[in-house]
Design a protein around this motif. Structure first.
Motif, PDB file in Angstrom:
ATOM      1  N   GLN A   1       0.809  -1.521  -0.045  1.00  0.00           N
ATOM      2  CA  GLN A   1      -0.132   0.481   0.023  1.00  0.00           C
ATOM      3  C   GLN A   1       0.815   1.361  -0.318  1.00  0.00           C
ATOM      4  N   LEU A   2       0.371   1.843  -0.324  1.00  0.00           N
ATOM      5  CA  LEU A   2       1.117   3.442  -0.214  1.00  0.00           C
ATOM      6  C   LEU A   2      -0.225   4.497  -0.201  1.00  0.00           C
ATOM      7  N   GLN A   3       0.176   6.120  -0.086  1.00  0.00           N
ATOM      8  CA  GLN A   3      -0.272   7.396  -0.070  1.00  0.00           C
ATOM      9  C   GLN A   3      -0.043   8.144  -0.941  1.00  0.00           C
ATOM     10  N   VAL A   4      -0.978   8.562  -2.043  1.00  0.00           N
ATOM     11  CA  VAL A   4      -0.287   9.497  -3.302  1.00  0.00           C
ATOM     12  C   VAL A   4      -1.549  10.949  -2.689  1.00  0.00           C
ATOM     13  N   TRP A   5      -0.681  11.969  -2.985  1.00  0.00           N
ATOM     14  CA  TRP A   5      -1.344  13.179  -3.521  1.00  0.00           C
ATOM     15  C   TRP A   5      -2.027  13.175  -4.255  1.00  0.00           C
ATOM     16  N   GLY A   6      -3.679  13.595  -4.529  1.00  0.00           N
ATOM     17  CA  GLY A   6      -4.444  14.165  -5.581  1.00  0.00           C
ATOM     18  C   GLY A   6      -3.827  14.905  -6.389  1.00  0.00           C
ATOM     19  N   PHE A   7      -2.506  15.685  -5.937  1.00  0.00           N
ATOM     20  CA  PHE A   7      -1.783  16.993  -7.299  1.00  0.00           C
ATOM     21  C   PHE A   7      -0.998  16.037  -7.866  1.00  0.00           C
ATOM     22  N   ASN A   8      -0.367  15.537  -7.291  1.00  0.00           N
ATOM     23  CA  ASN A   8       0.540  14.091  -7.510  1.00  0.00           C
ATOM     24  C   ASN A   8       0.445  13.646  -8.948  1.00  0.00           C
ATOM     25  N   GLU A   9      -0.443  13.251 -10.208  1.00  0.00           N
ATOM     26  CA  GLU A   9      -1.042  12.766 -11.099  1.00  0.00           C
ATOM     27  C   GLU A   9       0.525  11.904 -12.086  1.00  0.00           C
ATOM     28  N   ARG A  10       1.373  12.651 -12.348  1.00  0.00           N
ATOM     29  CA  ARG A  10       2.643  11.872 -12.380  1.00  0.00           C
ATOM     30  C   ARG A  10       2.575  10.341 -11.843  1.00  0.00           C
ATOM     31  N   ALA A  11       2.515  10.463 -10.418  1.00  0.00           N
ATOM     32  CA  ALA A  11       2.918   9.108  -9.736  1.00  0.00           C
ATOM     33  C   ALA A  11       1.592   9.084  -9.559  1.00  0.00           C
ATOM     34  N   ILE A  12       0.261   9.333  -9.517  1.00  0.00           N
ATOM     35  CA  ILE A  12      -1.055   8.004  -9.834  1.00  0.00           C
ATOM     36  C   ILE A  12      -1.030   6.885 -11.022  1.00  0.00           C
ATOM     37  N   LYS A  13      -0.031   8.019 -12.066  1.00  0.00           N
ATOM     38  CA  LYS A  13      -0.107   7.839 -13.504  1.00  0.00           C
ATOM     39  C   LYS A  13       0.816   6.475 -13.376  1.00  0.00           C
ATOM     40  N   LEU A  14       2.144   6.663 -12.215  1.00  0.00           N
ATOM     41  CA  LEU A  14       3.000   5.414 -12.429  1.00  0.00           C
ATOM     42  C   LEU A  14       2.476   4.464 -11.503  1.00  0.00           C
ATOM     43  N   TYR A  15       2.101   4.305 -10.340  1.00  0.00           N
ATOM     44  CA  TYR A  15       0.867   3.291  -9.547  1.00  0.00           C
ATOM     45  C   TYR A  15       0.366   2.619 -10.751  1.00  0.00           C
ATOM     46  N   LYS A  16      -0.480   3.625 -11.049  1.00  0.00           N
ATOM     47  CA  LYS A  16      -1.788   3.097 -12.131  1.00  0.00           C
ATOM     48  C   LYS A  16      -1.335   1.938 -13.186  1.00  0.00           C
ATOM     49  N   LYS A  17      -0.816   2.262 -13.858  1.00  0.00           N
ATOM     50  CA  LYS A  17       0.621   1.235 -14.488  1.00  0.00           C
ATOM     51  C   LYS A  17       0.663   0.416 -14.204  1.00  0.00           C
ATOM     52  N   ASN A  18       1.173   0.178 -13.051  1.00  0.00           N
ATOM     53  CA  ASN A  18       1.685  -0.607 -12.063  1.00  0.00           C
ATOM     54  C   ASN A  18       0.905  -1.723 -11.700  1.00  0.00           C
ATOM     55  N   LYS A  19      -0.452  -1.633 -11.643  1.00  0.00           N
ATOM     56  CA  LYS A  19      -1.191  -2.377 -11.477  1.00  0.00           C
ATOM     57  C   LYS A  19      -1.318  -2.194  -9.702  1.00  0.00           C
ATOM     58  N   TYR A  20      -1.051  -0.798  -9.256  1.00  0.00           N
ATOM     59  CA  TYR A  20      -2.213  -0.500  -8.791  1.00  0.00           C
ATOM     60  C   TYR A  20      -3.271   0.612  -8.461  1.00  0.00           C
ATOM     61  N   GLN A  21      -4.479   0.019  -7.092  1.00  0.00           N
ATOM     62  CA  GLN A  21      -5.446   0.980  -7.551  1.00  0.00           C
ATOM     63  C   GLN A  21      -6.189   1.793  -6.282  1.00  0.00           C
ATOM     64  N   ASN A  22      -7.200   2.628  -6.686  1.00  0.00           N
ATOM     65  CA  ASN A  22      -7.793   2.918  -5.474  1.00  0.00           C
ATOM     66  C   ASN A  22      -8.358   1.923  -4.212  1.00  0.00           C
ATOM     67  N   ARG A  23      -7.731   2.198  -2.940  1.00  0.00           N
ATOM     68  CA  ARG A  23      -8.814   1.910  -2.047  1.00  0.00           C
ATOM     69  C   ARG A  23      -9.451   2.374  -1.194  1.00  0.00           C
ATOM     70  N   THR A  24      -8.498   3.427  -0.675  1.00  0.00           N
ATOM     71  CA  THR A  24      -9.699   4.358  -0.713  1.00  0.00           C
ATOM     72  C   THR A  24      -9.506   5.734  -0.939  1.00  0.00           C
ATOM     73  N   GLN A  25     -10.349   6.355  -0.618  1.00  0.00           N
ATOM     74  CA  GLN A  25      -9.841   7.767  -0.243  1.00  0.00           C
ATOM     75  C   GLN A  25     -10.043   9.219   0.338  1.00  0.00           C
ATOM     76  N   ILE A  26      -9.127   9.887   0.864  1.00  0.00           N
ATOM     77  CA  ILE A  26      -9.286  11.082   1.339  1.00  0.00           C
ATOM     78  C   ILE A  26      -9.832  12.304   1.475  1.00  0.00           C
ATOM     79  N   LEU A  27     -10.596  12.777   1.583  1.00  0.00           N
ATOM     80  CA  LEU A  27     -11.153  14.282   1.112  1.00  0.00           C
ATOM     81  C   LEU A  27     -11.205  14.781   2.235  1.00  0.00           C
ATOM     82  N   GLN A  28     -10.965  16.464   1.078  1.00  0.00           N
ATOM     83  CA  GLN A  28     -10.583  17.606   2.124  1.00  0.00           C
ATOM     84  C   GLN A  28     -11.349  19.417   2.207  1.00  0.00           C
ATOM     85  N   LYS A  29     -11.858  19.221   2.935  1.00  0.00           N
ATOM     86  CA  LYS A  29     -12.581  20.470   2.341  1.00  0.00           C
ATOM     87  C   LYS A  29     -11.521  21.809   3.311  1.00  0.00           C
TER      88      LYS A  29
END
Length: 162
Positions: free
Chosen positions: A126-154
Protein backbone atom coordinates in the motif's frame (compact mmCIF):
# COMPACT_ATOMS: atom_id res chain seq x y z
CA UNK A 1 23.44 0.69 -16.13
CA UNK A 2 21.01 1.03 -13.24
CA UNK A 3 21.66 -1.08 -10.16
CA UNK A 4 18.95 -1.53 -7.51
CA UNK A 5 20.33 -2.29 -4.04
CA UNK A 6 19.94 -1.63 -0.33
CA UNK A 7 21.10 1.73 1.01
CA UNK A 8 24.26 2.01 3.06
CA UNK A 9 25.44 4.60 5.54
CA UNK A 10 27.63 6.29 2.93
CA UNK A 11 24.52 7.00 0.79
CA UNK A 12 23.07 9.38 3.43
CA UNK A 13 23.71 12.73 1.70
CA UNK A 14 22.43 11.62 -1.71
CA UNK A 15 19.34 10.01 -0.17
CA UNK A 16 18.59 13.06 1.96
CA UNK A 17 18.91 15.26 -1.15
CA UNK A 18 16.35 13.14 -3.03
CA UNK A 19 13.98 13.11 -0.04
CA UNK A 20 14.25 16.91 0.13
CA UNK A 21 13.46 17.10 -3.60
CA UNK A 22 10.36 14.91 -3.10
CA UNK A 23 9.22 16.87 -0.06
CA UNK A 24 9.75 20.30 -1.63
CA UNK A 25 7.73 19.19 -4.67
CA UNK A 26 4.88 18.58 -2.23
CA UNK A 27 5.56 21.99 -0.66
CA UNK A 28 5.34 23.69 -4.09
CA UNK A 29 2.00 22.02 -4.81
CA UNK A 30 0.49 22.35 -1.32
CA UNK A 31 2.30 25.10 0.66
CA UNK A 32 -0.56 25.46 3.15
CA UNK A 33 0.24 21.94 4.35
CA UNK A 34 3.98 21.41 3.82
CA UNK A 35 6.97 23.47 4.90
CA UNK A 36 9.97 24.06 2.64
CA UNK A 37 12.98 22.16 3.98
CA UNK A 38 16.73 21.90 3.44
CA UNK A 39 17.17 18.50 5.11
CA UNK A 40 14.68 15.65 5.42
CA UNK A 41 16.29 13.61 8.15
CA UNK A 42 19.36 13.81 10.33
CA UNK A 43 22.30 11.48 9.92
CA UNK A 44 21.43 9.93 13.30
CA UNK A 45 17.85 9.23 12.20
CA UNK A 46 19.11 7.76 8.92
CA UNK A 47 21.54 5.56 10.83
CA UNK A 48 18.70 4.34 13.08
CA UNK A 49 16.47 3.61 10.06
CA UNK A 50 19.18 1.41 8.52
CA UNK A 51 19.19 -0.79 11.63
CA UNK A 52 15.38 -0.98 11.88
CA UNK A 53 14.12 -4.47 10.97
CA UNK A 54 10.80 -3.25 9.58
CA UNK A 55 12.20 -0.50 7.33
CA UNK A 56 14.21 -0.84 4.14
CA UNK A 57 15.67 1.84 1.91
CA UNK A 58 16.29 0.74 -1.65
CA UNK A 59 18.41 2.90 -3.91
CA UNK A 60 18.87 3.08 -7.64
CA UNK A 61 22.46 3.74 -8.52
CA UNK A 62 23.88 4.65 -11.91
CA UNK A 63 27.60 5.29 -12.40
CA UNK A 64 28.08 5.35 -8.58
CA UNK A 65 25.43 8.08 -8.22
CA UNK A 66 22.18 7.56 -6.30
CA UNK A 67 19.43 8.54 -8.76
CA UNK A 68 16.37 7.34 -6.86
CA UNK A 69 15.13 5.91 -3.60
CA UNK A 70 12.27 3.83 -2.28
CA UNK A 71 11.65 3.68 1.46
CA UNK A 72 9.36 0.88 2.60
CA UNK A 73 8.03 -0.19 5.96
CA UNK A 74 6.68 -3.62 6.84
CA UNK A 75 3.64 -3.32 9.05
CA UNK A 76 1.70 -5.94 10.96
CA UNK A 77 -2.03 -5.35 11.14
CA UNK A 78 -3.55 -7.19 14.07
CA UNK A 79 -6.79 -9.12 13.83
CA UNK A 80 -9.87 -7.60 15.41
CA UNK A 81 -13.52 -8.57 15.44
CA UNK A 82 -13.85 -6.58 12.20
CA UNK A 83 -10.70 -7.32 10.17
CA UNK A 84 -8.28 -10.14 9.49
CA UNK A 85 -4.66 -9.87 10.54
CA UNK A 86 -2.15 -9.36 7.76
CA UNK A 87 1.32 -8.16 6.97
CA UNK A 88 1.65 -5.31 4.56
CA UNK A 89 4.37 -3.28 2.92
CA UNK A 90 3.86 0.46 3.08
CA UNK A 91 5.74 2.48 0.48
CA UNK A 92 6.51 5.65 2.43
CA UNK A 93 8.68 7.45 -0.13
CA UNK A 94 9.50 6.81 -3.76
CA UNK A 95 11.40 9.29 -5.87
CA UNK A 96 13.76 9.64 -8.78
CA UNK A 97 15.89 12.72 -9.37
CA UNK A 98 14.57 15.04 -12.06
CA UNK A 99 17.29 14.28 -14.62
CA UNK A 100 16.68 10.49 -14.40
CA UNK A 101 12.89 10.48 -14.66
CA UNK A 102 10.99 8.80 -17.49
CA UNK A 103 13.52 5.97 -17.74
CA UNK A 104 11.46 3.30 -15.96
CA UNK A 105 13.42 3.58 -12.71
CA UNK A 106 10.36 4.08 -10.48
CA UNK A 107 8.72 1.02 -12.06
CA UNK A 108 11.89 -0.96 -11.31
CA UNK A 109 11.60 0.11 -7.67
CA UNK A 110 8.01 -1.12 -7.60
CA UNK A 111 9.16 -4.44 -9.09
CA UNK A 112 11.79 -4.69 -6.35
CA UNK A 113 9.11 -4.06 -3.71
CA UNK A 114 7.09 -6.89 -5.27
CA UNK A 115 10.13 -9.20 -4.94
CA UNK A 116 10.61 -8.23 -1.29
CA UNK A 117 6.93 -8.89 -0.62
CA UNK A 118 7.19 -12.36 -2.18
CA UNK A 119 10.35 -13.17 -0.21
CA UNK A 120 8.64 -12.19 3.03
CA UNK A 121 5.34 -13.88 2.11
CA UNK A 122 3.47 -10.56 2.06
CA UNK A 123 0.67 -10.17 -0.44
CA UNK A 124 -0.40 -6.61 0.23
CA UNK A 125 1.45 -3.40 -0.75
CA UNK A 126 0.00 0.00 0.00
CA UNK A 127 0.92 3.64 -0.39
CA UNK A 128 -0.59 7.08 -0.23
CA UNK A 129 -0.30 9.59 -3.02
CA UNK A 130 -1.44 13.20 -3.05
CA UNK A 131 -4.21 14.00 -5.51
CA UNK A 132 -2.15 16.74 -7.18
CA UNK A 133 0.65 14.28 -7.99
CA UNK A 134 -0.76 13.15 -11.32
CA UNK A 135 2.61 11.86 -12.53
CA UNK A 136 2.85 9.47 -9.57
CA UNK A 137 -0.78 8.39 -9.86
CA UNK A 138 -0.20 7.50 -13.52
CA UNK A 139 2.91 5.50 -12.54
CA UNK A 140 1.07 3.52 -9.85
CA UNK A 141 -1.92 2.77 -12.05
CA UNK A 142 0.43 1.61 -14.83
CA UNK A 143 1.91 -0.78 -12.25
CA UNK A 144 -1.54 -2.17 -11.32
CA UNK A 145 -2.10 -0.22 -8.09
CA UNK A 146 -5.76 0.55 -7.43
CA UNK A 147 -7.68 2.99 -5.26
CA UNK A 148 -8.58 1.42 -1.94
CA UNK A 149 -9.77 4.54 -0.14
CA UNK A 150 -9.88 8.25 -0.76
CA UNK A 151 -9.31 11.06 1.67
CA UNK A 152 -11.34 14.13 0.83
CA UNK A 153 -10.71 17.60 2.18
CA UNK A 154 -12.67 20.81 2.37
CA UNK A 155 -10.78 24.05 2.99
CA UNK A 156 -12.66 26.53 5.12
CA UNK A 157 -10.07 29.33 5.03
CA UNK A 158 -10.65 30.32 8.65
CA UNK A 159 -7.80 32.13 10.38
CA UNK A 160 -5.80 29.96 12.70
CA UNK A 161 -6.60 30.61 16.33
CA UNK A 162 -3.36 31.03 18.27
Amino acid sequence: MLEIKRAKLQNYQEIDKILVEIHNYHYEKFPSHFKKINSFLSFEKFQAILTEETIEIIIGEEENKVVGICLIKIIQIEETELIHSRKSILIENLGVTEEYRNRGIASKFLGEVDKIAKQKNINHIQLQVWGFNERAIKLYKKNKYQNRTQILQKNLNFSRLM
